[in-house]
Design a protein around this motif. Sequence first.
Motif, mmCIF file in Angstrom:
data_model
loop_
_atom_site.group_PDB
_atom_site.id
_atom_site.type_symbol
_atom_site.label_atom_id
_atom_site.label_comp_id
_atom_site.label_asym_id
_atom_site.label_seq_id
_atom_site.Cartn_x
_atom_site.Cartn_y
_atom_site.Cartn_z
ATOM 1 N N TYR A 194 20.720 46.680 25.384
ATOM 2 C CA TYR A 194 19.448 45.969 25.313
ATOM 3 C C TYR A 194 19.068 45.719 23.861
ATOM 4 O O TYR A 194 18.411 44.747 23.524
ATOM 5 C CB TYR A 194 18.420 46.824 26.048
ATOM 6 N N VAL A 195 19.504 46.610 23.000
ATOM 7 C CA VAL A 195 19.346 46.488 21.549
ATOM 8 C C VAL A 195 20.731 46.620 20.945
ATOM 9 O O VAL A 195 21.458 47.557 21.273
ATOM 10 C CB VAL A 195 18.417 47.595 20.996
ATOM 11 N N LEU A 196 21.106 45.671 20.104
ATOM 12 C CA LEU A 196 22.348 45.807 19.351
ATOM 13 C C LEU A 196 22.003 46.398 17.985
ATOM 14 O O LEU A 196 20.969 46.064 17.412
ATOM 15 C CB LEU A 196 23.050 44.453 19.212
ATOM 16 N N PRO A 197 22.828 47.286 17.456
ATOM 17 C CA PRO A 197 22.472 48.039 16.247
ATOM 18 C C PRO A 197 22.564 47.217 14.956
ATOM 19 O O PRO A 197 23.452 47.399 14.143
ATOM 20 C CB PRO A 197 23.485 49.180 16.251
ATOM 21 N N TYR A 200 27.982 41.849 18.891
ATOM 22 C CA TYR A 200 28.233 42.832 17.840
ATOM 23 C C TYR A 200 29.662 43.326 18.003
ATOM 24 O O TYR A 200 30.123 43.531 19.132
ATOM 25 C CB TYR A 200 27.232 43.985 17.988
ATOM 26 N N PRO A 201 30.398 43.518 16.905
ATOM 27 C CA PRO A 201 31.799 43.928 17.020
ATOM 28 C C PRO A 201 31.970 45.257 17.773
ATOM 29 O O PRO A 201 31.265 46.232 17.501
ATOM 30 C CB PRO A 201 32.247 44.073 15.566
ATOM 31 N N THR A 202 32.897 45.287 18.698
ATOM 32 C CA THR A 202 33.148 46.478 19.499
ATOM 33 C C THR A 202 33.503 47.672 18.636
ATOM 34 O O THR A 202 33.006 48.774 18.851
ATOM 35 C CB THR A 202 34.271 46.213 20.519
ATOM 36 N N LEU A 242 31.566 51.303 18.642
ATOM 37 C CA LEU A 242 32.250 52.549 18.975
ATOM 38 C C LEU A 242 32.285 53.539 17.821
ATOM 39 O O LEU A 242 32.016 54.722 18.010
ATOM 40 C CB LEU A 242 33.670 52.253 19.462
ATOM 41 N N PHE A 243 32.606 53.092 16.622
ATOM 42 C CA PHE A 243 32.815 54.026 15.519
ATOM 43 C C PHE A 243 31.559 54.336 14.713
ATOM 44 O O PHE A 243 31.470 55.392 14.097
ATOM 45 C CB PHE A 243 33.926 53.540 14.601
ATOM 46 N N GLU A 244 30.570 53.461 14.719
ATOM 47 C CA GLU A 244 29.338 53.734 13.977
ATOM 48 C C GLU A 244 28.306 54.471 14.831
ATOM 49 O O GLU A 244 27.392 55.077 14.300
ATOM 50 C CB GLU A 244 28.721 52.426 13.467
ATOM 51 N N ASN A 245 28.430 54.412 16.153
ATOM 52 C CA ASN A 245 27.405 54.974 17.029
ATOM 53 C C ASN A 245 27.876 56.140 17.898
ATOM 54 O O ASN A 245 27.046 56.810 18.508
ATOM 55 C CB ASN A 245 26.830 53.869 17.917
ATOM 56 N N PHE A 246 29.167 56.373 17.973
ATOM 57 C CA PHE A 246 29.683 57.436 18.827
ATOM 58 C C PHE A 246 30.698 58.286 18.074
ATOM 59 O O PHE A 246 31.490 57.782 17.292
ATOM 60 C CB PHE A 246 30.321 56.838 20.088
ATOM 61 N N LEU A 247 30.659 59.590 18.353
ATOM 62 C CA LEU A 247 31.562 60.520 17.687
ATOM 63 C C LEU A 247 32.901 60.637 18.388
ATOM 64 O O LEU A 247 33.912 60.925 17.756
ATOM 65 C CB LEU A 247 30.914 61.918 17.617
ATOM 66 N N ASN A 248 32.903 60.444 19.702
ATOM 67 C CA ASN A 248 34.123 60.710 20.469
ATOM 68 C C ASN A 248 34.433 59.643 21.520
ATOM 69 O O ASN A 248 34.641 59.980 22.684
ATOM 70 C CB ASN A 248 34.007 62.082 21.122
ATOM 71 N N ASN A 275 43.794 57.200 17.648
ATOM 72 C CA ASN A 275 43.900 57.467 16.207
ATOM 73 C C ASN A 275 42.934 56.615 15.397
ATOM 74 O O ASN A 275 43.321 55.977 14.416
ATOM 75 C CB ASN A 275 45.334 57.255 15.711
ATOM 76 N N ASP A 276 41.667 56.576 15.813
ATOM 77 C CA ASP A 276 40.605 55.839 15.124
ATOM 78 C C ASP A 276 40.854 54.341 15.015
ATOM 79 O O ASP A 276 40.364 53.676 14.104
ATOM 80 C CB ASP A 276 40.347 56.429 13.733
ATOM 81 N N MET A 277 41.620 53.812 15.953
ATOM 82 C CA MET A 277 41.854 52.369 16.057
ATOM 83 C C MET A 277 41.538 51.963 17.494
ATOM 84 O O MET A 277 41.696 52.754 18.411
ATOM 85 C CB MET A 277 43.320 52.029 15.754
ATOM 86 N N ILE A 278 41.073 50.715 17.662
ATOM 87 C CA ILE A 278 40.878 50.215 19.019
ATOM 88 C C ILE A 278 41.987 49.222 19.346
ATOM 89 O O ILE A 278 42.446 48.468 18.485
ATOM 90 C CB ILE A 278 39.486 49.579 19.237
#
Length: 182
Positions: A25-28, A37-39, A43-49, A64-67
Motif C-alpha cells: 500500500y506504501v512503497l518505501p 519499486y525494484p524487487t 527485499l534487501f533494504e526492508n527484510f533481513l531474511n 547468496n544475497d542475489m535475486i
Amino acid sequence: IFDDGTCYYGYDLNYHEGANLTSFYVLPDISQYVETYPTNNILFENFLNPIGMLAENSSVIVNNDMIYGSLLSIDRISGYWLRLEDDETTYIEGYRTPSDIEYNLHVGNNLVSFPADAPYALEDVLPENLEGVVTKILGESNAALYQDGDWIGSLSSLDGFNGYWMVSSEDIDFSYTIPEEG
C-alpha cells in the motif's frame, strides 16, 4: 505535510516465518510517489531474511544475497507471496496509494492489494459492478464466497498491506469504494 498538500507515512509491518500473503500500500520511497519499486530493493533494504517472492505470473528466489527470477519490480495494485526464513518486523515509509486506484481483473484468479490503513467490511468497499462477477476472495488463511447476494465465509473484511486472490468470472475494471474519512 508538504507545501503541495502531499505527505508520506511510516508503518511497522509484522511478518511471520514462511509464506506471507502481502501487498505494498506504501512503497518505501519518501523522495516522490512511485508506481513501482525494484524487487531487490524491497527485499534487501526492508527484510533481513528473505527467501523469495511470488507474484501472479512471476517470482524471484534469493540465493547468496542475489535475486534470481522474473519479478523485477513491485507495484501498488498487486498482491505477493513473500517468503521469509524467520518472523520479522519491518518499517516502511513512503506515499500511500490513492484509495480510488483502478484495478483490472481478468477471468480467473487475480492477486491484488487493498489500498487502505484500516480493515473495511467486504460489502462496504466492493463496488456494485463486482456483484456476481467476483465470486471468491481468498486471503491468507481465510476466504469468502459470494452466494445468493451475500458474502459468506471467514473473510469478512479487507485490510491494507494484505494480498488477496479475487476470482472473477469476466474481465472487469473497478476501484474500491473506501469512505473519504478512511
